[in-house]
Design an enzyme around this catalytic site. Structure first.
Site, PDB file in Angstrom:
ATOM      1  N   GLU A  83     -72.501  84.132  11.912  1.00  0.00           N
ATOM      2  CA  GLU A  83     -72.098  84.375  13.383  1.00  0.00           C
ATOM      3  C   GLU A  83     -71.868  82.813  13.759  1.00  0.00           C
ATOM      4  O   GLU A  83     -72.385  82.038  13.978  1.00  0.00           O
ATOM      5  CB  GLU A  83     -73.278  84.707  14.189  1.00  0.00           C
ATOM      6  N   HIS A 107     -74.834  80.296  13.159  1.00  0.00           N
ATOM      7  CA  HIS A 107     -76.077  80.733  12.427  1.00  0.00           C
ATOM      8  C   HIS A 107     -75.556  81.672  11.259  1.00  0.00           C
ATOM      9  O   HIS A 107     -74.995  82.733  11.205  1.00  0.00           O
ATOM     10  CB  HIS A 107     -76.533  81.951  13.436  1.00  0.00           C
ATOM     11  N   HIS A 160     -83.354  87.526  15.454  1.00  0.00           N
ATOM     12  CA  HIS A 160     -82.983  88.237  14.134  1.00  0.00           C
ATOM     13  C   HIS A 160     -82.333  87.171  13.250  1.00  0.00           C
ATOM     14  O   HIS A 160     -82.078  86.141  13.288  1.00  0.00           O
ATOM     15  CB  HIS A 160     -82.026  89.481  14.675  1.00  0.00           C
ATOM     16  N   HIS A 177     -82.224  96.935  23.495  1.00  0.00           N
ATOM     17  CA  HIS A 177     -80.812  96.065  23.434  1.00  0.00           C
ATOM     18  C   HIS A 177     -80.222  96.634  22.175  1.00  0.00           C
ATOM     19  O   HIS A 177     -80.797  96.536  21.254  1.00  0.00           O
ATOM     20  CB  HIS A 177     -81.383  94.792  23.163  1.00  0.00           C
ATOM     21  N   HIS A 183     -82.336  83.275  14.356  1.00  0.00           N
ATOM     22  CA  HIS A 183     -81.852  82.599  15.786  1.00  0.00           C
ATOM     23  C   HIS A 183     -82.102  83.817  16.760  1.00  0.00           C
ATOM     24  O   HIS A 183     -82.610  84.690  16.460  1.00  0.00           O
ATOM     25  CB  HIS A 183     -80.290  82.309  15.664  1.00  0.00           C
TER      26      HIS A 183
END
Length: 444
Positions: free
Chosen positions: A347, A371, A341, A298, A377
């Protein structure tokens, strides 16, 4: 009286030097400030950067208007009293928390409430100080009425507005913009604008940056193409409003997070012609050219950056605007959802429509999550269960969905309004409770 013609005509391109005139010959030929401008107009410069900034980064536009913008009454404290905005993010006026935060959809006022865009804005949080041109803020708006003979000018920074419900019919000094959900609009520092609601009650999100301006991210190894293409950004064309009788207008100014107002007897949208590279613009998120992994793993969400406001520290941003659009997902032997992460950036996520692929329940259109720096999260329990058990065939993801993220290098503090809001999901931490422990030291 409005100038004749289609109001919603646009010029394409990002960072271009544009020129536009609602009357032929309204732009002076050969110089910016002739002794007498064509049609008896007045020349006025709007500067988005310091005069001495290098040519490549200098931003300014010349406006040729019926009346100078100086023609207004005394500036007073905001006439409607208390408002929901702030530029203060210190320990006395805001709340610090490292917890994962989620809000259910923010309520939209009733149609008869009279709440317009200005009175419907609320600050969720931020960092820094607009007086020092350092930092950023996140707001939401929830409005039910068009701004009637009112215009807003923001001295604190640039506003990136993300409609979630209902179109915004935005009058600006440069011309009108119609902005629908799944589009964004950027109104830069000092520009006067007024928001109409053609579809009734409206709701959305706002990212404000106090330092610098939004620009396209560097593409690096991606090459010359991909992500947001400059030609897909649209800037308005000139359209003026001529006051023939004594109209009563209010000019609301946002300054250091406070609101002030002044009265004038004419429309602020009386610019007959303009030229320059400092102008409002809009962008359709459906035009974003997605790139991603076609083998395994990803890739970091930075590949979804639409616009960035760079900081003085290379590789970090005052704020990035990132989207997660419909796309193909083809990675093999891979945990496909966003990985768990902790991030040195903050964020803030919002959802325009659909269901975000990493959250299967409580994250809803019109809601949000935050976050903060180093808050852990990632995907919720249902998403994890599906990700580890599904057959990994190429397929589509996020069809009918548009999630986005405001990402910032700053640690955000919440306003008391946001921290204590009834729509705050106090059970958000439970999204990860049901993730099973599958570790078995006897099984490789």
């Amino acid at each position: 009286m409005l100038a004749d013609g289609d109001p919603y005509r646009y010029q394409s391109g990002f960072g271009n030097h544009f020129s536009s005139e609602a009357l032929e010959g309204a732009l002076p030929a050969g110089q910016n400030t002739p002794q007498v401008c064509p049609y008896g107009l007045y020349a006025e410069q709007l500067s988005g950067t310091a005069f001495t900034v290098g040519r490549s980064g200098n931003q300014r536009s010349w406006l040729y208007r019926i009346r100078p913008s100086t023609m207004h009454g005394p500036v007073e404290p905001y006439s409607r009293g208390a408002h929901g905005l702030t530029g203060a993010f210190d320990a006395r006026s805001s709340v610090a928390t490292p917890a994962q935060i989620r809000w259910l959809p923010f309520p939209v006022p009733d149609e008869g409430s009279g709440v317009d865009f200005v009175d419907g804005m609320r600050t969720l949080g931020g960092a820094g100080d607009p007086a020092l041109k350092n930092g950023m803020a996140v707001h939401i708006y929830a409005a039910a009425a068009s701004m009637a003979r009112r215009a807003l000018s923001n001295a604190d920074g640039d506003l990136l507005i993300v409609p979630q419900q209902g179109r915004l019919d935005i009058a600006t000094e440069f011309g009108p913009l119609m902005v629908a959900p799944n589009e964004i609009v950027v109104i830069q520092r000092g520009m006067r604008f007024s928001v109409g609601l053609p579809d009734g009650p409206s709701r959305g999100y706002i990212l404000e940056v106090f330092d610098g301006h939004f620009e396209l991210p560097d593409l690096g190894p991606i090459g010359a193409n991909g992500l947001a293409n400059p030609r897909d950004f649209q800037t308005p064309t000139a359209r003026y409003e001529l006051t023939t009788t004594g109209d009563a207008w209010e000019i609301v100014s946002k300054y250091q997070g406070e609101l002030f107002s002044a009265r004038q007897d004419h429309s602020p949208f009386d610019v007959v012609a303009w030229h320059g590279n400092y102008a409002p613009f809009k962008y359709n998120l459906a035009d974003f050219a997605v790139v991603g992994s076609v083998s395994f793993d990803h890739i970091d969400p930075s590949i979804f950056t639409v616009l960035t406001c760079k900081s003085a520290h290379p590789g970090t941003a005052v704020a990035d605007f990132v989207i997660f659009p419909p796309r193909f997902e083809v990675q093999m032997h891979t945990f496909r959802p966003p990985y768990f992460h902790r991030n040195c950036m903050s964020e803030f996520m919002g959802l325009i429509c659909g269901e975000y692929e990493a959250k299967k329940g409580g994250f809803q259109p019109g809601g949000a999550s935050l976050h903060s720096t180093m808050a852990p999260h990632g995907p919720d329990a249902k998403t994890v269960e599906h990700a580890v058990s599904r057959a990994l065939a190429p397929g589509r993801v996020a069809d009918g969905t548009q999630a986005f993220m405001f990402e910032s290098m700053f640690q955000l503090r919440l306003t008391p309004w946001a921290a204590e809001h009834t729509q705050r999901d106090r059970d958000y931490y439970k999204a990860w409770e049901a993730i099973p422990v599958t570790f078995d030291p006897a099984r490789k």
